[in-house]
Design a protein around this motif. Structure first.
Motif, PDB file in Angstrom:
ATOM      1  N   HIS A  63       0.846  -1.206   0.000  1.00 18.88           N
ATOM      2  CA  HIS A  63       0.000   0.000   0.000  1.00 18.88           C
ATOM      3  C   HIS A  63       0.877   1.249   0.000  1.00 18.88           C
ATOM      4  O   HIS A  63       0.770   2.103   0.880  1.00 18.88           O
ATOM      5  N   ASP A 108      -6.816   5.069   2.048  1.00 20.44           N
ATOM      6  CA  ASP A 108      -6.542   4.436   3.342  1.00 20.44           C
ATOM      7  C   ASP A 108      -7.756   4.683   4.229  1.00 20.44           C
ATOM      8  O   ASP A 108      -8.074   5.841   4.522  1.00 20.44           O
ATOM      9  N   HIS A 150      -1.489  10.833   0.544  1.00 18.58           N
ATOM     10  CA  HIS A 150      -0.587   9.830   1.127  1.00 18.58           C
ATOM     11  C   HIS A 150       0.327  10.484   2.163  1.00 18.58           C
ATOM     12  O   HIS A 150       0.553   9.925   3.230  1.00 18.58           O
ATOM     13  N   SER A 199      -1.416  10.871   5.324  1.00 17.39           N
ATOM     14  CA  SER A 199      -1.584   9.682   6.176  1.00 17.39           C
ATOM     15  C   SER A 199      -0.305   9.329   6.925  1.00 17.39           C
ATOM     16  O   SER A 199      -0.318   8.545   7.865  1.00 17.39           O
TER      17      SER A 199
END
Length: 199
Positions: free
Chosen positions: A86, A141, A192, A195
């Motif tokens: 991921h 996510d 991203h 996160s």
């Protein structure tokens, strides 16, 4: 399909089944799905109705087969994505490949947009929505902040918008596609990085 599709058209021309799909999709797009008959499709291909019948019994079959063939790369992409770590690289690669799959299937999506009742009736829309969810789940996510989840979903829709909305905007087609992809990649990158921040 116009000039841009010529490259793909040439490659596909040798295959009767694909020729039927291409001509049918062109006619569906030009004059509407309801108004197009199998006989007309056969006439445009310069084959007998029996020859057409050998491959497809109904125009529904033609449309569903076009949909399955042209969106198969998206299904394959989801399968590939599920097996990848991921990481940001995975997400960016998914957007690049998705952008290409959308470009290749552009005549189909234009048809879907203009013939929404038919798409609903044949349940093609449901399959497409499932694929969208599959892609979204790989890009997003679930424990990311809501704004970052929205960025990931927006990256997908940026590519969709690029296909339809950007067509009227002046400029070179390839440059527009690259710009659209760049914005989509920016969104996923931003999400991203979000996160990775401590909560």
């Amino acid at each position: 399909m116009g000039v841009t599709m010529d490259g793909t058209k040439q490659q596909r021309r040798g295959n009767t089944r694909q020729r039927i799909q291409d001509v049918a999709l062109e006619l569906f797009a030009e004059q509407g799905y309801e108004k197009t008959s199998l006989r007309e499709i056969a006439e445009h291909l310069d084959v007998t109705k029996a020859a057409l019948y050998y491959h497809f019994k109904t125009k529904e079959e033609i449309l569903v087969s076009v949909f399955e063939d042209l969106t198969r790369p998206i299904g394959d992409l989801i399968e590939w994505g599920k097996g990848q770590p991921h990481t940001l690289e995975t997400k960016q690669e998914i957007l690049r490949r998705y952008s290409k799959a959308l470009t290749d299937a552009e005549p189909l999506f234009r048809f879907m947009q203009e013939n929404q009742a038919t798409v609903r009736e044949l349940r093609i829309g449901d399959t497409f929505k499932d694929r969208m969810r599959g892609l979204r789940d790989i890009l997003m996510d679930p424990d990311a902040p809501l704004t970052d989840q929205v960025r990931c979903v927006s990256a997908m829709f940026t590519l969709h918008a690029g296909m339809f909305v950007m067509q009227d905007i002046e400029g070179d087609l390839q440059k527009k596609q690259e710009a659209v992809l760049e914005v989509a990649l920016d969104l996923v990158t931003q999400a991203h990085q979000g996160s990775d921040r401590p909560a």
